[in-house]
Design a protein around this motif. Structure first.
Motif, PDB file in Angstrom:
ATOM      1  N   GLN A   1      42.426  11.425   3.509  1.00 61.35           N
ATOM      2  CA  GLN A   1      41.784  10.205   3.032  1.00 61.35           C
ATOM      3  C   GLN A   1      40.636   9.733   3.917  1.00 61.35           C
ATOM      4  O   GLN A   1      39.745   9.016   3.449  1.00 61.35           O
ATOM      5  N   ALA A   2      40.609  10.123   5.171  1.00 67.38           N
ATOM      6  CA  ALA A   2      39.620   9.618   6.124  1.00 67.38           C
ATOM      7  C   ALA A   2      38.169   9.891   5.715  1.00 67.38           C
ATOM      8  O   ALA A   2      37.325   8.993   5.843  1.00 67.38           O
TER       9      ALA A   2
ATOM     10  N   GLU B   1      36.699   9.903   2.943  1.00 68.57           N
ATOM     11  CA  GLU B   1      36.238   8.954   1.929  1.00 68.57           C
ATOM     12  C   GLU B   1      35.738   7.666   2.587  1.00 68.57           C
ATOM     13  O   GLU B   1      34.666   7.167   2.263  1.00 68.57           O
ATOM     14  N   THR B   2      36.522   7.156   3.533  1.00 70.69           N
ATOM     15  CA  THR B   2      36.117   5.937   4.233  1.00 70.69           C
ATOM     16  C   THR B   2      34.913   6.203   5.130  1.00 70.69           C
ATOM     17  O   THR B   2      33.976   5.405   5.174  1.00 70.69           O
ATOM     18  N   LEU B   3      34.920   7.327   5.821  1.00 70.86           N
ATOM     19  CA  LEU B   3      33.821   7.643   6.731  1.00 70.86           C
ATOM     20  C   LEU B   3      32.503   7.884   5.994  1.00 70.86           C
ATOM     21  O   LEU B   3      31.425   7.591   6.520  1.00 70.86           O
TER      22      LEU B   3
ATOM     23  N   ASP C   1      31.664   6.400   3.215  1.00 75.33           N
ATOM     24  CA  ASP C   1      31.282   5.170   2.521  1.00 75.33           C
ATOM     25  C   ASP C   1      30.391   4.331   3.445  1.00 75.33           C
ATOM     26  O   ASP C   1      30.866   3.686   4.380  1.00 75.33           O
TER      27      ASP C   1
ATOM     28  N   ALA D   1      31.320   0.680   3.849  1.00 79.80           N
ATOM     29  CA  ALA D   1      32.646   0.342   4.378  1.00 79.80           C
ATOM     30  C   ALA D   1      32.508  -0.775   5.412  1.00 79.80           C
ATOM     31  O   ALA D   1      31.622  -0.750   6.267  1.00 79.80           O
TER      32      ALA D   1
ATOM     33  N   GLU E   1      37.504  -2.077   7.906  1.00 85.33           N
ATOM     34  CA  GLU E   1      38.041  -0.845   7.336  1.00 85.33           C
ATOM     35  C   GLU E   1      37.946   0.299   8.338  1.00 85.33           C
ATOM     36  O   GLU E   1      38.863   1.110   8.468  1.00 85.33           O
ATOM     37  N   MET E   2      36.815   0.375   9.013  1.00 82.27           N
ATOM     38  CA  MET E   2      36.622   1.436  10.011  1.00 82.27           C
ATOM     39  C   MET E   2      37.582   1.265  11.185  1.00 82.27           C
ATOM     40  O   MET E   2      38.132   2.248  11.678  1.00 82.27           O
TER      41      MET E   2
ATOM     42  N   ARG F   1      40.522  -0.200  11.055  1.00 77.98           N
ATOM     43  CA  ARG F   1      41.846   0.151  10.545  1.00 77.98           C
ATOM     44  C   ARG F   1      42.015   1.670  10.510  1.00 77.98           C
ATOM     45  O   ARG F   1      43.033   2.197  10.949  1.00 77.98           O
ATOM     46  N   LEU F   2      40.996   2.359  10.024  1.00 79.54           N
ATOM     47  CA  LEU F   2      41.048   3.818   9.976  1.00 79.54           C
ATOM     48  C   LEU F   2      41.185   4.401  11.381  1.00 79.54           C
ATOM     49  O   LEU F   2      42.014   5.283  11.619  1.00 79.54           O
TER      50      LEU F   2
END
Length: 107
Positions: A52-53, A55-57, A59, A62, A66-67, A69-70
């Motif tokens: 899943q990482a 996707e956030t990275l 974005d 983001a 969020e970063m 939290r990741l």
């Protein structure tokens, strides 16, 4: 009983973050099975997080929260996997030595 150099590092910490060890000859015992199950959950969680990482990275919108939290979740997963690797590496080092392979094929 297990020799002192054959203690199993458990996948959780004790009070004040100190490591916990298991001394037993019964690899099928309750505590051994509990540790195996927790390790499996930790590895599964780490694999899922790693999937899943990106996707956030990727974005660009983001939020910083969020970063963070990741990063916090990845740090926890890395800590768990490192503890597991340390434990497994120790178990391999104290297990019966295997005869060296005469097979020289490369991987």
């Amino acid at each position: 009983m297990t020799a002192p150099n054959e203690l199993r590092l458990l996948p959780w910490s004790g009070p004040d973050g100190k490591p916990c060890y298991l001394s037993t000859d019964d690899r099928g015992g309750y505590m051994s099975r509990l540790a195996d199950n927790i390790e499996a959950v930790q590895l599964g969680s780490a694999a899922q997080l790693l999937e899943q990482a990106p996707e956030t990275l990727d974005d660009h919108d983001a939020a910083p929260e969020e970063m963070r939290r990741l990063a916090k979740e990845l740090t926890g997963a890395l800590r768990d996997v490192l503890r597991l690797a340390t434990s497994r590496g120790h178990l391999l080092a104290v297990s019966e030595p295997r005869e060296p392979s005469t097979d020289l094929r490369s991987c």
